[in-house]
Design a protein around this motif. Structure first.
Motif, PDB file in Angstrom:
ATOM      1  N   THR A 195       0.858  -1.178   0.000  1.00  0.00           N
ATOM      2  CA  THR A 195       0.000   0.000   0.000  1.00  0.00           C
ATOM      3  C   THR A 195       0.897   1.231   0.000  1.00  0.00           C
ATOM      4  O   THR A 195       1.801   1.344   0.838  1.00  0.00           O
ATOM      5  CB  THR A 195      -0.907   0.024   1.238  1.00  0.00           C
ATOM      6  OG1 THR A 195      -1.751  -1.135   1.222  1.00  0.00           O
ATOM      7  CG2 THR A 195      -1.782   1.264   1.248  1.00  0.00           C
ATOM      8  N   ASP A 251       1.259   5.692  -0.672  1.00  0.00           N
ATOM      9  CA  ASP A 251       0.516   6.951  -0.681  1.00  0.00           C
ATOM     10  C   ASP A 251       1.115   7.950  -1.657  1.00  0.00           C
ATOM     11  O   ASP A 251       0.781   9.132  -1.629  1.00  0.00           O
ATOM     12  CB  ASP A 251       0.444   7.545   0.721  1.00  0.00           C
ATOM     13  CG  ASP A 251       1.815   7.816   1.328  1.00  0.00           C
ATOM     14  OD1 ASP A 251       2.831   7.694   0.593  1.00  0.00           O
ATOM     15  OD2 ASP A 251       1.879   8.137   2.527  1.00  0.00           O
ATOM     16  N   TYR A 292      -5.564  10.037 -12.171  1.00  0.00           N
ATOM     17  CA  TYR A 292      -6.154   9.586 -10.905  1.00  0.00           C
ATOM     18  C   TYR A 292      -7.165  10.611 -10.390  1.00  0.00           C
ATOM     19  O   TYR A 292      -8.226  10.237  -9.865  1.00  0.00           O
ATOM     20  CB  TYR A 292      -5.059   9.327  -9.865  1.00  0.00           C
ATOM     21  CG  TYR A 292      -4.433   7.953  -9.958  1.00  0.00           C
ATOM     22  CD1 TYR A 292      -4.529   7.050  -8.902  1.00  0.00           C
ATOM     23  CD2 TYR A 292      -3.750   7.543 -11.095  1.00  0.00           C
ATOM     24  CE1 TYR A 292      -3.955   5.784  -8.971  1.00  0.00           C
ATOM     25  CE2 TYR A 292      -3.166   6.294 -11.187  1.00  0.00           C
ATOM     26  CZ  TYR A 292      -3.263   5.415 -10.121  1.00  0.00           C
ATOM     27  OH  TYR A 292      -2.707   4.162 -10.193  1.00  0.00           O
ATOM     28  N   GLU A 301     -12.609   4.679  -1.259  1.00  0.00           N
ATOM     29  CA  GLU A 301     -11.812   4.444  -0.048  1.00  0.00           C
ATOM     30  C   GLU A 301     -10.366   4.096  -0.406  1.00  0.00           C
ATOM     31  O   GLU A 301      -9.446   4.370   0.373  1.00  0.00           O
ATOM     32  CB  GLU A 301     -12.433   3.301   0.761  1.00  0.00           C
ATOM     33  CG  GLU A 301     -13.837   3.593   1.255  1.00  0.00           C
ATOM     34  CD  GLU A 301     -14.532   2.343   1.773  1.00  0.00           C
ATOM     35  OE1 GLU A 301     -13.846   1.360   2.114  1.00  0.00           O
ATOM     36  OE2 GLU A 301     -15.791   2.338   1.823  1.00  0.00           O
ATOM     37  N   PHE A 302     -10.187   3.475  -1.547  1.00  0.00           N
ATOM     38  CA  PHE A 302      -8.845   3.120  -1.997  1.00  0.00           C
ATOM     39  C   PHE A 302      -8.882   2.895  -3.508  1.00  0.00           C
ATOM     40  O   PHE A 302      -9.958   2.760  -4.102  1.00  0.00           O
ATOM     41  CB  PHE A 302      -8.331   1.855  -1.282  1.00  0.00           C
ATOM     42  CG  PHE A 302      -9.203   0.645  -1.481  1.00  0.00           C
ATOM     43  CD1 PHE A 302      -9.018  -0.206  -2.571  1.00  0.00           C
ATOM     44  CD2 PHE A 302     -10.218   0.334  -0.574  1.00  0.00           C
ATOM     45  CE1 PHE A 302      -9.822  -1.320  -2.764  1.00  0.00           C
ATOM     46  CE2 PHE A 302     -11.029  -0.785  -0.760  1.00  0.00           C
ATOM     47  CZ  PHE A 302     -10.827  -1.613  -1.857  1.00  0.00           C
ATOM     48  N   ALA A 311     -11.046   2.227  -8.693  1.00  0.00           N
ATOM     49  CA  ALA A 311     -11.399   2.986  -7.494  1.00  0.00           C
ATOM     50  C   ALA A 311     -12.569   2.277  -6.814  1.00  0.00           C
ATOM     51  O   ALA A 311     -13.527   1.872  -7.482  1.00  0.00           O
ATOM     52  CB  ALA A 311     -11.784   4.412  -7.858  1.00  0.00           C
ATOM     53  N   THR A 346      -8.824  -6.355  -0.713  1.00  0.00           N
ATOM     54  CA  THR A 346      -8.694  -5.133   0.085  1.00  0.00           C
ATOM     55  C   THR A 346     -10.024  -4.746   0.715  1.00  0.00           C
ATOM     56  O   THR A 346     -10.081  -4.382   1.904  1.00  0.00           O
ATOM     57  CB  THR A 346      -8.174  -3.986  -0.794  1.00  0.00           C
ATOM     58  OG1 THR A 346      -6.989  -4.413  -1.484  1.00  0.00           O
ATOM     59  CG2 THR A 346      -7.845  -2.760   0.039  1.00  0.00           C
ATOM     60  N   GLN A 367     -10.684  -7.314   3.478  1.00  0.00           N
ATOM     61  CA  GLN A 367      -9.555  -7.549   4.384  1.00  0.00           C
ATOM     62  C   GLN A 367      -9.222  -9.037   4.484  1.00  0.00           C
ATOM     63  O   GLN A 367      -9.085  -9.606   5.566  1.00  0.00           O
ATOM     64  CB  GLN A 367      -9.861  -6.968   5.773  1.00  0.00           C
ATOM     65  CG  GLN A 367     -10.103  -5.463   5.729  1.00  0.00           C
ATOM     66  CD  GLN A 367     -10.456  -4.886   7.093  1.00  0.00           C
ATOM     67  OE1 GLN A 367     -11.179  -5.503   7.869  1.00  0.00           O
ATOM     68  NE2 GLN A 367      -9.959  -3.697   7.372  1.00  0.00           N
ATOM     69  N   ILE A 424      -1.754  -1.029  -4.005  1.00  0.00           N
ATOM     70  CA  ILE A 424      -2.922  -0.363  -3.428  1.00  0.00           C
ATOM     71  C   ILE A 424      -2.520   1.082  -3.150  1.00  0.00           C
ATOM     72  O   ILE A 424      -1.518   1.334  -2.478  1.00  0.00           O
ATOM     73  CB  ILE A 424      -3.367  -1.044  -2.120  1.00  0.00           C
ATOM     74  CG1 ILE A 424      -3.624  -2.540  -2.349  1.00  0.00           C
ATOM     75  CG2 ILE A 424      -4.611  -0.361  -1.545  1.00  0.00           C
ATOM     76  CD1 ILE A 424      -3.650  -3.353  -1.066  1.00  0.00           C
ATOM     77  N   PHE A 425      -3.304   2.028  -3.659  1.00  0.00           N
ATOM     78  CA  PHE A 425      -2.966   3.451  -3.520  1.00  0.00           C
ATOM     79  C   PHE A 425      -3.998   4.141  -2.632  1.00  0.00           C
ATOM     80  O   PHE A 425      -5.211   4.021  -2.860  1.00  0.00           O
ATOM     81  CB  PHE A 425      -2.929   4.113  -4.900  1.00  0.00           C
ATOM     82  CG  PHE A 425      -2.676   5.592  -4.864  1.00  0.00           C
ATOM     83  CD1 PHE A 425      -1.470   6.093  -4.380  1.00  0.00           C
ATOM     84  CD2 PHE A 425      -3.632   6.491  -5.297  1.00  0.00           C
ATOM     85  CE1 PHE A 425      -1.228   7.462  -4.339  1.00  0.00           C
ATOM     86  CE2 PHE A 425      -3.400   7.861  -5.272  1.00  0.00           C
ATOM     87  CZ  PHE A 425      -2.191   8.352  -4.797  1.00  0.00           C
ATOM     88  N   THR A 426      -3.521   4.849  -1.621  1.00  0.00           N
ATOM     89  CA  THR A 426      -4.416   5.558  -0.697  1.00  0.00           C
ATOM     90  C   THR A 426      -4.038   7.029  -0.529  1.00  0.00           C
ATOM     91  O   THR A 426      -4.571   7.698   0.361  1.00  0.00           O
ATOM     92  CB  THR A 426      -4.401   4.886   0.699  1.00  0.00           C
ATOM     93  OG1 THR A 426      -3.045   4.850   1.186  1.00  0.00           O
ATOM     94  CG2 THR A 426      -4.954   3.470   0.620  1.00  0.00           C
ATOM     95  N   GLN A 452     -10.030  11.400   0.854  1.00  0.00           N
ATOM     96  CA  GLN A 452     -11.165  10.458   0.806  1.00  0.00           C
ATOM     97  C   GLN A 452     -12.422  11.059   1.406  1.00  0.00           C
ATOM     98  O   GLN A 452     -13.338  10.337   1.827  1.00  0.00           O
ATOM     99  CB  GLN A 452     -10.796   9.153   1.535  1.00  0.00           C
ATOM    100  CG  GLN A 452      -9.571   8.480   0.897  1.00  0.00           C
ATOM    101  CD  GLN A 452      -9.099   7.292   1.704  1.00  0.00           C
ATOM    102  OE1 GLN A 452      -9.881   6.599   2.342  1.00  0.00           O
ATOM    103  NE2 GLN A 452      -7.783   7.046   1.690  1.00  0.00           N
TER     104      GLN A 452
END
Length: 498
Positions: free
Chosen positions: A5, A7, A25, A41-42, A76, A172, A175, A491-493, A497
């Motif tokens: 993950t 950022d 994005y 959310e992600f 997304a 994701t 979980q 995974i990009f956060t 959000q």
């Protein structure tokens, strides 16, 4: 090891593309909010891949050498714990929004593999992950927006990028905590739900690839990956011929047929070498090779492959092609069992099966992979690194031989692929070959950084301008482009959000 993950987009993409990817994005997030009235959310992404060497040998058990590219599938995602409804939209308006429901632990979701339906690829990842998870959970509802930049039917593995990103979205959202290894292994099997008998290279490259490295992927005795440092000064260009070769429609005459031809060739060879002495079925050339050489010590894999070619010449003697009955007889099988085992779930269409030619390609191509990696390793250990062009020429010669084998022994090229490869070689490409399944799709060229603009311009003038004179600059830039080894699934956060 789990999927990372991050950022920062800088962890994923090259510096040259950060501005473009940041804008992309931002557009996806804004469109997601317009469609669903909330923010994601992600965001998950899985890249396409270009195979540098090792075509059509993964399902025969041999290692291959792809690298991930910048082109990818981004999803997304937002979740809803109050229901199990899945809504999936696409940034491309040609793909209509779809909705489906979780159907329970036994079935998960229905996939109609007879229909060429874009959302089936998401369902593959969804079904595969939920069926394989050790934690049996009722999945959350999901709202999804997909944006893909891997051209469909290009040979750059758009389907695997879609399935892997879909599987990662499900992991994701719920979980599930699956590792890269588990994600890859499930995605390999999951894609078969759309009727394609894939070998595993595409999914492994999409998940495991590392920035600035190619990836050696082995499948026997289990999935294993190893980063391979490419020589400094090696640059790659990808050219999509715009001959579309989707596996769904061409599979019975092409991809699925080649799987049968290689598996039946291996079974015949195993029967000739071992008779009924073995308790297990050997239907890949790697299995046959390992069994044949298991008591013979000190023989390199390259030499084993050379000796295997001698065995093929000795035992697969019908070079004009086998009928189903002839294959069954040569393998010590019943004809109906051949059909039931190899031609039922993945249908094939052909008059004869050219086992000898396919075997020659598989074994020589597997040997080319070993030669390519050996040259890369030798160059890496050369502290002076003074012979870059000599090394690039050696690698290019291997790529050229690969294309010739694909065109003649495996019969998976086409006139357009041959044409773009010829143009590239005439304008500074050390090597040029088809990549992916073939029968259309893309080619990959090996050149130097300073020659990239000249090479691209020559292919535009001699291939695209002649065949697609109406194309705009943007369309041309989408068809032929430079690429670098890129990072795998992520995974990009790193976005607001709220």
């Amino acid at each position: 090891m789990s999927v990372p993950t991050v950022d920062s987009l800088q962890s994923i993409y090259t510096n040259a593309s950060l501005i473009k990817q940041g804008e992309r994005y931002d557009t996806v997030i804004k469109q997601f909010n317009q469609i669903y009235g909330r923010f994601p959310e992600f965001i998950v992404r899985s890249p396409g891949r270009v195979n540098l060497i090792g075509e059509h040998i993964d399902y025969s058990g041999y290692g291959v050498l792809p690298m991930a590219i910048e082109r990818d599938v981004v999803q997304a995602v937002a979740t809803d714990a109050s229901n199990t409804k899945v809504q999936i939209a696409n940034m491309n308006p040609k793909y209509p929004t779809r909705t489906f429901e979780y159907e329970g632990e036994e079935k998960v979701v229905t996939i109609d593999s007879s229909s060429l339906e874009w959302s089936n690829y998401f369902k593959c990842g969804y079904k595969g992950m939920l069926e394989s998870s050790k934690e049996k959970v009722t999945p959350k509802g999901m709202s999804i927006l997909v944006d893909g930049t891997v051209p469909a039917g290009s040979g750059l593995s758009s389907s695997a990028a879609f399935v892997c990103s879909s599987a990662l979205a499900v992991i994701t959202a719920n979980q599930l905590g699956l590792s890269k290894q588990e994600l890859t292994e499930v995605a390999i099997v999951a894609e078969r739900n759309v009727g394609v008998n894939s070998g595993g290279m595409d999914q492994a490259a999409s998940v495991f690839a590392e920035k600035n490295y190619a990836l050696y992927v082995e499948f026997v005795p289990k999935l294993k990956t190893l980063p391979v440092q490419l020589p400094s000064g090696a640059s790659f260009v990808i050219a999509h011929t715009l001959v579309t070769a989707d596996k769904f429609t061409s599979g019975p005459k092409h991809y699925n047929l080649r799987v049968v031809e290689t598996k039946m060739g291996a079974r015949i060879l195993a029967h000739c070498l071992f008779g009924n002495k073995l308790d297990v079925v050997l239907d890949t050339y790697k299995q046959v090779m390992d069994e044949y050489f298991k008591t013979k010590q000190g023989i390199s894999e390259q030499d084993q492959l050379t000796q295997m070619l001698t065995l093929v010449d000795r035992y697969l003697t019908n070079t004009t092609g086998y009928t189903v009955k002839e294959m069954a007889d040569a393998a010590g099988m019943v004809e109906n069992d051949v059909v039931a085992t190899y031609m039922t779930r993945f249908p094939v269409q052909t008059d004869v099966f050219r086992l000898h030619q396919r075997a020659v390609h598989v074994l020589t191509e597997a040997r080319r992979v070993q030669q390519f990696i050996y040259i890369c390793h030798q160059h890496e250990q050369d502290v002076n690194n003074t012979n870059n062009n000599d090394v690039l020429k050696q690698l290019g010669d291997i790529m050229n031989s690969s294309h010739e084998s694909c065109a003649t022994s495996f019969d998976c090229s086409c006139p357009e692929l041959d044409q773009v490869c010829n143009v590239a070689r005439q304008h500074g490409a050390f090597g040029a070959r088809l990549t992916g399944a073939g029968w259309g799709g893309a080619a990959v060229f090996l050149t130097t950084p300073e020659n990239v603009p000249t090479l691209i311009q020559a292919v535009k003038e001699q291939y695209y301008h002649k065949n697609f004179p109406e194309f705009s600059k943007d369309q041309l830039d989408d068809a032929i482009f430079p690429t670098e080894p890129c990072r795998g699934a992520t995974i990009f956060t790193g976005f607001d959000q709220s």
